[in-house]
Write a protein that holds these residues in place. Structure first.
Motif, PDB file in Angstrom:
ATOM      1  N   GLY A 122     -30.084  80.116  69.224  1.00  0.00           N
ATOM      2  CA  GLY A 122     -29.963  80.309  70.824  1.00  0.00           C
ATOM      3  C   GLY A 122     -28.623  80.974  71.250  1.00  0.00           C
ATOM      4  N   HIS A 123     -27.749  80.748  70.379  1.00  0.00           N
ATOM      5  CA  HIS A 123     -26.327  81.220  70.553  1.00  0.00           C
ATOM      6  C   HIS A 123     -25.970  82.558  70.038  1.00  0.00           C
ATOM      7  N   LEU A 124     -27.167  83.273  69.506  1.00  0.00           N
ATOM      8  CA  LEU A 124     -26.883  84.645  69.086  1.00  0.00           C
ATOM      9  C   LEU A 124     -26.564  85.357  70.171  1.00  0.00           C
ATOM     10  N   THR A 165     -20.731  84.512  80.588  1.00  0.00           N
ATOM     11  CA  THR A 165     -20.608  83.333  79.828  1.00  0.00           C
ATOM     12  C   THR A 165     -21.804  82.106  79.675  1.00  0.00           C
ATOM     13  N   CYS A 166     -21.884  81.744  78.482  1.00  0.00           N
ATOM     14  CA  CYS A 166     -22.864  80.620  78.302  1.00  0.00           C
ATOM     15  C   CYS A 166     -22.086  79.246  78.324  1.00  0.00           C
ATOM     16  N   ASN A 167     -22.863  78.267  78.351  1.00  0.00           N
ATOM     17  CA  ASN A 167     -22.312  76.860  78.219  1.00  0.00           C
ATOM     18  C   ASN A 167     -21.771  76.611  76.958  1.00  0.00           C
ATOM     19  N   CYS A 168     -22.030  77.356  75.980  1.00  0.00           N
ATOM     20  CA  CYS A 168     -21.275  77.081  74.607  1.00  0.00           C
ATOM     21  C   CYS A 168     -19.935  77.587  74.431  1.00  0.00           C
ATOM     22  N   GLY A 169     -19.605  78.426  75.671  1.00  0.00           N
ATOM     23  CA  GLY A 169     -18.212  78.873  75.588  1.00  0.00           C
ATOM     24  C   GLY A 169     -18.450  80.355  75.041  1.00  0.00           C
ATOM     25  N   GLY A 171     -23.116  86.256  76.708  1.00  0.00           N
ATOM     26  CA  GLY A 171     -24.342  87.167  76.380  1.00  0.00           C
ATOM     27  C   GLY A 171     -25.135  86.361  75.376  1.00  0.00           C
ATOM     28  N   CYS A 172     -25.172  84.770  75.363  1.00  0.00           N
ATOM     29  CA  CYS A 172     -26.063  84.397  74.452  1.00  0.00           C
ATOM     30  C   CYS A 172     -27.671  84.433  74.782  1.00  0.00           C
ATOM     31  N   LEU A 173     -28.565  84.603  73.755  1.00  0.00           N
ATOM     32  CA  LEU A 173     -29.867  84.599  73.813  1.00  0.00           C
ATOM     33  C   LEU A 173     -30.346  83.362  74.925  1.00  0.00           C
TER      34      LEU A 173
HETATM   35 ZN   LIG Z   1     -24.401  80.414  74.028  1.00  0.00          ZN
END
Ligand SMILES: [Zn+2]
Length: 329
Positions: free
Chosen positions: A170-172, A180-184, A187-189
């Protein structure tokens, strides 16, 4: 030290699926037959000890009313967790579960070996052993749900990586300059194509296009969900189709990277967004084909998962039946 996977005889396992809102458990045979199952609310806010009591009540009641030899207990739970130590490490859906020794608690109470893994790996194992991944040795599982979870079966085994966190597909990063994604990451999937994020993007789009069917598909913008997008697509709404085509392109970018990295036989997709059916699978197959090296994509099947709501129980059973067990000292 690890022991070997459970021998295939006519044995049964107790499978426990710990979710943020519900606990589910079942007795499953080594051929994947669900003998009995039950569920109860988690009440995660009451803390791990109370939840463990509810898990034990559920488990004991199943064991009492099904007189079959149970060899092992498998547990699937949201991560992060440490499978080797049998410890839950503060998952977002279980507040207060900080380094909680779940395996130790269950092992001491049930007097049975207990094997733990995260829920995405559990679901991947369920599909691999009992569902849409049967007959393969190289399978990638994706669930398009609140987030995007995944599990990798490589050379017939679940691949965990050094720390047990492999397969965070999911974080590809499908947009190098994306949001920005909540993983840091950026542009994460997952930030675009999980069910929750499809709904978020639909609300943003509907606010800009109040005349669209998408905007009028719910009582208010706040009520627009991924299901609203599906209904608007089926009604031919151009705004919903723009959103969906963009989503398919993003998913295809991720899946093409998965194909190029792992050379899998099959990609199995579950989760709520898989209910888009042919709108998802046909659109995705066509786009992944266009984006992938023919030698790699030629033999890859992209298929819907076979399990739905009960994937957690079958996943926990697959962990107990097929994964090595860490023996508590
Ligand atoms: Zn992410």
């Amino acid at each position: 030290m690890p022991t070997s996977p459970l021998e295939a005889t006519t044995r049964h396992v107790l499978a426990i699926d710990i979710g943020g809102t519900k606990l589910a458990a079942g007795i499953v045979s080594d051929t994947g037959a669900l003998i009995d199952t039950d569920r109860t609310p988690t009440h995660a806010d009451e803390g791990p000890e109370k939840v463990v009591e509810r898990i034990l009540d559920l488990s004991r009641s199943l064991l009492r009313r099904n007189v079959v030899p149970v060899a092992r207990v498998g547990v699937g739970c949201g991560g992060p967790l440490d499978t080797t130590l049998g410890v839950i490490q503060n998952p977002p859906n279980l507040p207060g579960w900080i380094d909680f020794p779940l395996v130790r608690h269950l092992h001491d109470a049930l007097k049975l070996p207990v094997v733990l893994d995260n829920d995405a790996n559990a679901a991947a194992l369920a599909e691999y052993h009992f569902g849409a991944g049967r007959g393969t040795r190289h399978m990638v599982y994706l669930t398009l749900s609140t987030g995007i979870g995944s599990g990798l079966i490589l050379n017939g085994e679940l691949y965990r990586g050094k720390h047990g966190n492999a397969g965070e597909l999911g974080h590809l990063q499908v947009k190098y300059d994306g949001e920005t994604c909540n993983c840091g990451g950026r542009g994460c999937l997952e930030h675009y194509a999980s069910g929750t994020n499809i709904a978020r993007r639909a609300r943003e789009l509907a606010a800009r296009h109040p005349e669209s069917l998408l905007a009028r598909s719910a009582a208010s913008l706040h009520d627009i969900t991924a299901q609203s997008v599906l209904m608007a697509l089926q009604a031919g709404d151009a705004v919903a189709w723009d959103l969906w085509n963009d989503t398919l392109d993003l998913l295809a970018a991720g899946v093409a990277s998965i194909v190029h990295t792992f050379d899998p036989e099959r990609i199995v997709i579950g989760g709520g967004v898989s209910n888009f059916g042919p709108l998802l699978f046909d659109g995705l197959r066509e786009r992944v084909q266009q984006r992938s090296m023919p030698a790699l994509m030629g033999g890859v099947e992209i298929r819907p998962a076979e399990f739905a709501d009960n994937v957690g129980v079958f996943g926990a059973a697959a962990i107990a039946l097929h994964e090595p067990q860490e023996v508590l000292a």
